[in-house]
Design a protein around this motif. Structure first.
Motif, PDB file in Angstrom:
ATOM      1  N   PHE A 104       0.847  -1.194   0.000  1.00 41.61           N
ATOM      2  CA  PHE A 104       0.000   0.000   0.000  1.00 41.61           C
ATOM      3  C   PHE A 104       0.885   1.248   0.000  1.00 41.61           C
ATOM      4  CE2 PHE A 104      -3.457  -2.600   2.208  1.00 41.61           C
ATOM      5  CZ  PHE A 104      -4.308  -2.590   1.105  1.00 41.61           C
ATOM      6  N   ILE A 105       0.568   2.206  -0.889  1.00 38.62           N
ATOM      7  CA  ILE A 105       1.291   3.474  -0.989  1.00 38.62           C
ATOM      8  C   ILE A 105       0.326   4.612  -0.634  1.00 38.62           C
ATOM      9  CG2 ILE A 105       2.634   4.998  -2.490  1.00 38.62           C
ATOM     10  CD1 ILE A 105       3.941   2.282  -2.083  1.00 38.62           C
ATOM     11  N   PRO A 106       0.673   5.524   0.286  1.00 38.16           N
ATOM     12  CA  PRO A 106      -0.238   6.623   0.648  1.00 38.16           C
ATOM     13  C   PRO A 106      -0.513   7.552  -0.542  1.00 38.16           C
ATOM     14  CG  PRO A 106       1.577   6.428   2.224  1.00 38.16           C
ATOM     15  CD  PRO A 106       1.934   5.575   1.061  1.00 38.16           C
ATOM     16  N   VAL A 107      -1.775   7.926  -0.727  1.00 36.77           N
ATOM     17  CA  VAL A 107      -2.132   8.823  -1.834  1.00 36.77           C
ATOM     18  C   VAL A 107      -2.937  10.033  -1.368  1.00 36.77           C
ATOM     19  CG1 VAL A 107      -2.038   7.081  -3.675  1.00 36.77           C
ATOM     20  CG2 VAL A 107      -4.167   7.395  -2.362  1.00 36.77           C
ATOM     21  N   GLY A 108      -2.953  10.320  -0.045  1.00 31.76           N
ATOM     22  CA  GLY A 108      -3.762  11.429   0.430  1.00 31.76           C
ATOM     23  C   GLY A 108      -5.237  11.103   0.259  1.00 31.76           C
TER      24      GLY A 108
END
Length: 461
Positions: free
Chosen positions: A154-158
């Motif tokens: 999982f990568i943070p995307v706001g």
């Protein structure tokens, strides 16, 4: 590896994508499609056997991405649901709220009748409980092996607390392929939330396109816009400012922005009411996962205290308190849901204030066509509330400075993080066709191969 776009195809709602490997099926998101005329009846059918899905991966909690999970479980899905910890917490709140909405609609249709005649709820509280038992939470940037073939990061995307891009590494037939699903991409410098982080190099990218061809306002800040509006409405005149806001995400960002304005003394004190039980619960989730908020928010907390609590602010709890707000005769700000004015306590505040010359209604989010919010924004002089036709004397304003979606430039920049020589295909979803076309053109100018899938279209990867 086979990709089928099952939802949010040339439209915004109903995100759902099926990734099929040999003897293994992965569903990315399972959202409600709000663009169907027979909403509840249509959303109960899936173009596959729910029991055949092995795992679901959820990008974020918004109901157009998570809202049909209990239906999937009710119809036979018995696998795991993978999400970040905040996404799991916020999803539970939103699914419980959906049950209340379903039952409320049924009761409204059945009022005065011996038997219930409204649309049957898609699911009940039991199905929400069953769904939440299937959640497995995974932190950002931690590789998680789903099985011997597939790993997830999982990568943070706001966009929303816990929102993530899904990056899957698939080993199939002796070769490795990577595919990413952006979910909804946020914007930089948004209150409370972190900036979207780069997605690592992949072979295939499924990207949202909500704001393709559209650009956010520039030249003023959110704080300046709020100060100007509050000053005109509540300081120069003894009026009230009503702000329709989605309970999860938008309300927390707005409260933090107001906290900074009043803490810094940019305006004299004005009473603020947050009239949404769901927003109150969601704010507790934001406090629980405080370590995931952005640096500005962390610094504020360390130096000045709770971002979501200050002297002028009151969280309204029960219906009695909500009704008492209407009898508050001093200048004030009322933040309430729903954001598009379709139901919720906001309708009570509109009923009592829509004919108030000293009232301003400030929209801070998107209003779908046909909603009460849309009718006010397009300038309808008369609206119907509580079976009464009411003249609109309140001032209607709108700003996009609190939009949670990245605009055209943000979307292009997200894709440009990928080497066009290595990224084989881009699939645009979660946007109207009129938004996809300018984004497609812009990406093709940078050398990317771009597809605009129709619903049910299958791609062999």
């Amino acid at each position: 590896m086979k990709l089928t776009i099952l939802g949010a195809a040339q439209q915004v709602t109903g995100s759902m994508h099926l990734l099929q490997l040999e003897n293994y099926n992965i569903l990315i998101d399972c959202g409600l499609d709000y663009e169907k005329e027979t909403f509840q009846e249509e959303n109960q059918y899936f173009p596959f056997d729910p029991a055949a899905i092995d795992v679901v991966i959820l990008t974020h909690a918004h109901i157009d991405h998570s809202g049909n999970l209990p239906t999937l479980v009710r119809m036979g899905f018995n696998g795991q649901i993978l999400a970040t910890p905040p996404t799991a917490d916020l999803t539970e709140l939103l699914l419980q709220d959906s049950v209340n909405i379903f039952i409320s609609k049924q009761n409204k249709h059945s009022k005065g009748k011996r038997h219930r005649s409204g649309p049957q709820p898609l699911y009940l509280q039991k199905h929400v409980n069953d769904t939440m038992e299937r959640f497995i939470t995974i932190t950002f940037h931690k590789e998680f092996k789903i099985n011997s073939q597939v790993s997830l990061t999982f990568i943070p995307v706001g966009h929303l607390l816990g929102a993530a891009a899904v990056v899957l590494t698939v080993n199939e037939g002796g070769s490795e392929k990577k595919i990413a699903f952006t979910g909804d991409i946020g914007r930089k410098n948004y209150p409370v939330l972190v900036d979207p982080q780069p997605i690592p190099q992949v072979d295939y990218l499924v990207s949202e396109s909500t704001y393709g061809g559209r650009f956010h306002s520039t030249g003023t800040t959110l704080e300046d816009k709020l100060v100007e509006t509050i000053n005109e409405t509540c300081v120069k005149f003894p009026g009230r400012l009503i702000i329709p806001a989605f309970s999860i995400g938008r309300t927390q960002a707005l409260v933090y922005a107001l906290n900074k304005i009043f803490t810094e003394g940019l305006l004299p004190p004005v009473k603020i009411f947050v009239d949404s039980p769901l927003a109150t619960f969601a704010t507790d989730v934001y406090r629980k996962h405080h370590h995931l908020l952005n640096e500005d928010s962390q610094h504020f907390y360390q130096t000045k205290g709770d971002e979501f609590e200050f002297e002028e602010l009151t969280y309204v709890h029960d219906k009695k308190e909500s009704l008492s707000v209407s009898n508050y005769h001093e200048p004030c700000i009322i933040i309430s849901s729903a954001g598009m004015l379709e139901g919720g306590r906001i309708q009570d505040h509109l009923y009592y204030n829509i004919q108030n010359y000293y009232c301003t209604i400030l929209f801070i989010g998107y209003c779908a066509k046909g909603t009460l919010g849309d009718r006010l924004l397009r300038g309808d002089p008369i609206v119907r509330l509580r079976n009464r036709e009411l003249m609109v004397y309140a001032t209607i304003k709108q700003t996009d400075l609190l939009s949670g979606h990245g605009d055209h430039n943000d979307l292009v920049e997200t894709v440009k993080q990928q080497d066009p020589a290595k990224l084989k295909q881009v699939f645009l979803v979660h946007g109207e066709l009129s938004r996809m076309l300018p984004l497609k053109l812009a990406l093709e100018e940078h050398g990317y191969e771009v597809n605009l899938p129709e619903k049910g279209e299958i791609y062999q990867l």
